[in-house]
Design a protein around this motif. Structure first.
Motif, PDB file in Angstrom:
ATOM      1  N   MET A 174       0.831  -1.202   0.000  1.00  0.00           N
ATOM      2  CA  MET A 174       0.000   0.000   0.000  1.00  0.00           C
ATOM      3  C   MET A 174       0.866   1.253   0.000  1.00  0.00           C
ATOM      4  SD  MET A 174      -2.912   0.722   2.936  1.00  0.00           S
ATOM      5  CE  MET A 174      -3.807  -0.756   2.513  1.00  0.00           C
ATOM      6  N   VAL A 175       0.340   2.321  -0.588  1.00  0.00           N
ATOM      7  CA  VAL A 175       0.975   3.643  -0.497  1.00  0.00           C
ATOM      8  C   VAL A 175      -0.020   4.626   0.109  1.00  0.00           C
ATOM      9  CG1 VAL A 175       2.680   3.376  -2.329  1.00  0.00           C
ATOM     10  CG2 VAL A 175       0.362   4.143  -2.908  1.00  0.00           C
ATOM     11  N   ASP A 176       0.524   5.650   0.768  1.00  0.00           N
ATOM     12  CA  ASP A 176      -0.303   6.627   1.487  1.00  0.00           C
ATOM     13  C   ASP A 176       0.426   7.958   1.496  1.00  0.00           C
ATOM     14  OD1 ASP A 176      -1.942   8.019   3.260  1.00  0.00           O
ATOM     15  OD2 ASP A 176      -1.403   6.806   5.013  1.00  0.00           O
ATOM     16  N   GLY A 177      -0.220   8.976   0.903  1.00  0.00           N
ATOM     17  CA  GLY A 177       0.324  10.324   0.944  1.00  0.00           C
ATOM     18  C   GLY A 177       0.538  10.886  -0.449  1.00  0.00           C
ATOM     19  N   GLY A 178      -0.172  11.971  -0.762  1.00  0.00           N
ATOM     20  CA  GLY A 178       0.008  12.614  -2.062  1.00  0.00           C
ATOM     21  C   GLY A 178      -0.482  11.792  -3.236  1.00  0.00           C
ATOM     22  N   VAL A 179      -1.418  10.878  -2.969  1.00  0.00           N
ATOM     23  CA  VAL A 179      -1.884   9.979  -4.045  1.00  0.00           C
ATOM     24  C   VAL A 179      -2.999  10.658  -4.843  1.00  0.00           C
ATOM     25  CG1 VAL A 179      -3.064   7.788  -4.518  1.00  0.00           C
ATOM     26  CG2 VAL A 179      -1.186   7.859  -2.857  1.00  0.00           C
ATOM     27  N   ASN A 180      -2.793  10.741  -6.166  1.00  0.00           N
ATOM     28  CA  ASN A 180      -3.814  11.191  -7.115  1.00  0.00           C
ATOM     29  C   ASN A 180      -3.750  10.240  -8.307  1.00  0.00           C
ATOM     30  OD1 ASN A 180      -1.650  12.050  -8.801  1.00  0.00           O
ATOM     31  ND2 ASN A 180      -1.585  14.037  -7.760  1.00  0.00           N
ATOM     32  N   PHE A 181      -4.458  10.509  -9.394  1.00  0.00           N
ATOM     33  CA  PHE A 181      -4.442   9.552 -10.517  1.00  0.00           C
ATOM     34  C   PHE A 181      -3.017   9.287 -10.999  1.00  0.00           C
ATOM     35  CE2 PHE A 181      -8.960  10.978 -11.899  1.00  0.00           C
ATOM     36  CZ  PHE A 181      -9.543  10.018 -11.095  1.00  0.00           C
ATOM     37  N   GLU A 182      -2.217  10.353 -11.168  1.00  0.00           N
ATOM     38  CA  GLU A 182      -0.883  10.186 -11.766  1.00  0.00           C
ATOM     39  C   GLU A 182       0.088   9.494 -10.811  1.00  0.00           C
ATOM     40  OE1 GLU A 182      -2.625  13.141 -11.949  1.00  0.00           O
ATOM     41  OE2 GLU A 182      -3.249  12.748 -14.017  1.00  0.00           O
ATOM     42  N   ALA A 210     -14.318   8.716  -9.239  1.00  0.00           N
ATOM     43  CA  ALA A 210     -12.864   8.839  -9.062  1.00  0.00           C
ATOM     44  C   ALA A 210     -12.260   7.529  -8.556  1.00  0.00           C
ATOM     45  CB  ALA A 210     -12.552   9.983  -8.102  1.00  0.00           C
ATOM     46  N   VAL A 211     -12.961   6.850  -7.659  1.00  0.00           N
ATOM     47  CA  VAL A 211     -12.486   5.542  -7.182  1.00  0.00           C
ATOM     48  C   VAL A 211     -12.399   4.562  -8.356  1.00  0.00           C
ATOM     49  CG1 VAL A 211     -13.172   3.525  -5.801  1.00  0.00           C
ATOM     50  CG2 VAL A 211     -13.211   5.816  -4.774  1.00  0.00           C
ATOM     51  N   ARG A 212     -13.421   4.551  -9.191  1.00  0.00           N
ATOM     52  CA  ARG A 212     -13.416   3.630 -10.351  1.00  0.00           C
ATOM     53  C   ARG A 212     -12.290   3.977 -11.309  1.00  0.00           C
ATOM     54  NH1 ARG A 212     -18.882   4.294  -9.607  1.00  0.00           N
ATOM     55  NH2 ARG A 212     -19.101   5.892 -11.229  1.00  0.00           N
ATOM     56  N   GLU A 213     -12.095   5.271 -11.563  1.00  0.00           N
ATOM     57  CA  GLU A 213     -11.036   5.660 -12.507  1.00  0.00           C
ATOM     58  C   GLU A 213      -9.658   5.332 -11.935  1.00  0.00           C
ATOM     59  OE1 GLU A 213     -11.299   9.511 -14.330  1.00  0.00           O
ATOM     60  OE2 GLU A 213      -9.283   9.327 -15.201  1.00  0.00           O
ATOM     61  N   MET A 214      -9.465   5.608 -10.631  1.00  0.00           N
ATOM     62  CA  MET A 214      -8.170   5.287 -10.030  1.00  0.00           C
ATOM     63  C   MET A 214      -7.909   3.784 -10.090  1.00  0.00           C
ATOM     64  SD  MET A 214      -6.659   6.375  -6.283  1.00  0.00           S
ATOM     65  CE  MET A 214      -6.586   8.121  -6.651  1.00  0.00           C
ATOM     66  N   ARG A 215      -8.938   2.988  -9.812  1.00  0.00           N
ATOM     67  CA  ARG A 215      -8.753   1.531  -9.847  1.00  0.00           C
ATOM     68  C   ARG A 215      -8.389   1.068 -11.254  1.00  0.00           C
ATOM     69  NH1 ARG A 215     -13.443  -0.202  -7.497  1.00  0.00           N
ATOM     70  NH2 ARG A 215     -12.611  -0.518  -5.413  1.00  0.00           N
ATOM     71  N   ALA A 216      -9.072   1.622 -12.255  1.00  0.00           N
ATOM     72  CA  ALA A 216      -8.812   1.216 -13.644  1.00  0.00           C
ATOM     73  C   ALA A 216      -7.407   1.635 -14.080  1.00  0.00           C
ATOM     74  CB  ALA A 216      -9.863   1.832 -14.563  1.00  0.00           C
ATOM     75  N   ARG A 217      -7.024   2.865 -13.742  1.00  0.00           N
ATOM     76  CA  ARG A 217      -5.688   3.337 -14.139  1.00  0.00           C
ATOM     77  C   ARG A 217      -4.598   2.522 -13.462  1.00  0.00           C
ATOM     78  NH1 ARG A 217      -4.597   9.487 -15.026  1.00  0.00           N
ATOM     79  NH2 ARG A 217      -6.501  10.275 -15.983  1.00  0.00           N
ATOM     80  N   CYS A 218      -4.786   2.196 -12.185  1.00  0.00           N
ATOM     81  CA  CYS A 218      -3.772   1.417 -11.464  1.00  0.00           C
ATOM     82  C   CYS A 218      -3.677  -0.003 -12.016  1.00  0.00           C
ATOM     83  CB  CYS A 218      -4.094   1.385  -9.968  1.00  0.00           C
ATOM     84  SG  CYS A 218      -3.864   2.974  -9.172  1.00  0.00           S
ATOM     85  N   ALA A 219      -4.833  -0.582 -12.366  1.00  0.00           N
ATOM     86  CA  ALA A 219      -4.818  -1.945 -12.927  1.00  0.00           C
ATOM     87  C   ALA A 219      -4.029  -1.957 -14.233  1.00  0.00           C
ATOM     88  CB  ALA A 219      -6.247  -2.435 -13.154  1.00  0.00           C
ATOM     89  N   GLN A 220      -4.238  -0.919 -15.043  1.00  0.00           N
ATOM     90  CA  GLN A 220      -3.518  -0.842 -16.322  1.00  0.00           C
ATOM     91  C   GLN A 220      -2.017  -0.655 -16.089  1.00  0.00           C
ATOM     92  OE1 GLN A 220      -5.009   2.221 -18.958  1.00  0.00           O
ATOM     93  NE2 GLN A 220      -4.662   0.887 -20.698  1.00  0.00           N
ATOM     94  N   ALA A 221      -1.675   0.227 -15.149  1.00  0.00           N
ATOM     95  CA  ALA A 221      -0.252   0.464 -14.858  1.00  0.00           C
ATOM     96  C   ALA A 221       0.406  -0.790 -14.291  1.00  0.00           C
ATOM     97  CB  ALA A 221      -0.101   1.628 -13.882  1.00  0.00           C
TER      98      ALA A 221
END
Ligand code: DX5
Ligand code: ZN
Length: 225
Positions: A174-182, A210-221
């Protein structure tokens, strides 16, 4: 591939509407609510008490994970209290390893039926966590120095995430702090699979989107690693 988990941090909530803000997390489809607990000693700030954990449990119902991040000098004195008040994961800091018996506290938390998370500050090396990987359910790499929301993501933590992922391919990381899409994408590309985000998610008009978009972007990354 590890499943992606998104955890809004209640620290960024509008305190005048705390119950509604907890309900917003519940309705967002987030995997868990992240509850930051500060004691004014381990970090230079104060935040939520066990009663706020109980409020979260009441609003979220019996199933949703409450992921409680203890930024306190004596986690052994409060872990049981938070579990009694509904917290389902208790995270504590490995910077305390000289004064806290990490294995004993992890065993106590497990015996009370909760998950365990071990936390590393940005300047604590990955190797500090290696001896404890068998007694924890997750490792949290702080990507800011703890104490406050709204700080900038520290990019130099990324190699540590990669080192932990290389050491433990199945680890909940897990990461925590300053987390946004990028920044979430960069952390996912380094090997993180769980993402705490406070100010970024709470400022959204539609937290669920935003939760859905973050999950999708992270899955792709994560898939392109
Ligand atoms: C910082 C806390 C974080 C904080 C993150 O001490 O541990 O959980 O809420 O806030 P943002 O996402 O705003 O950096
Ligand atoms: Zn936190």
């Amino acid at each position: 591939m590890k499943s992606i988990r998104i955890l809004p941090s209640l620290l960024a909530a509008d305190l005048a509407r705390l119950g509604d803000e907890i309900a917003r997390v519940g309705a967002s489809g987030a995997d868990a609510l992240h509850l930051d607990v500060m004691d004014g000693h381990f970090v230079p700030n104060l935040s939520f008490s066990p009663d706020v954990s109980a409020l979260c449990r009441k609003v979220l119902g019996p199933e949703r994970e409450i992921n409680t991040h203890l930024m306190i000098t004596n986690p052994e004195a409060y872990a049981a209290r938070f579990v009694e008040k509904g917290s389902s994961t208790i995270q504590f800091h490995l910077e305390l390893r000289d004064r806290v018996d990490v294995r004993a506290l992890a065993a106590e938390i497990h015996a009370r039926g909760a998950r365990v998370g071990l936390v590393l500050n940005p300047d604590t090396p990955a190797e500090v966590a290696f001896p404890y990987l068998e007694c924890t359910d997750e490792v949290l790499c702080m990507t800011v120095f703890p104490g406050y929301g709204g700080q900038a993501f520290i990019e130099s933590v990324l190699p540590k995430i990669a080192a932990l992922r290389a050491k433990a391919p199945a680890l909940e990381l897990m990461v925590d702090g300053g987390v946004n899409f990028e920044t979430a994408e960069r952390a996912a590309a380094a090997g993180a699979n769980a993402f705490v985000a406070g100010s970024f998610l709470f400022k959204q008009a539609d937290m669920g989107a935003a939760v859905r978009e973050m999950r999708a972007r992270c899955a792709q990354a994560a898939a392109s690693r």
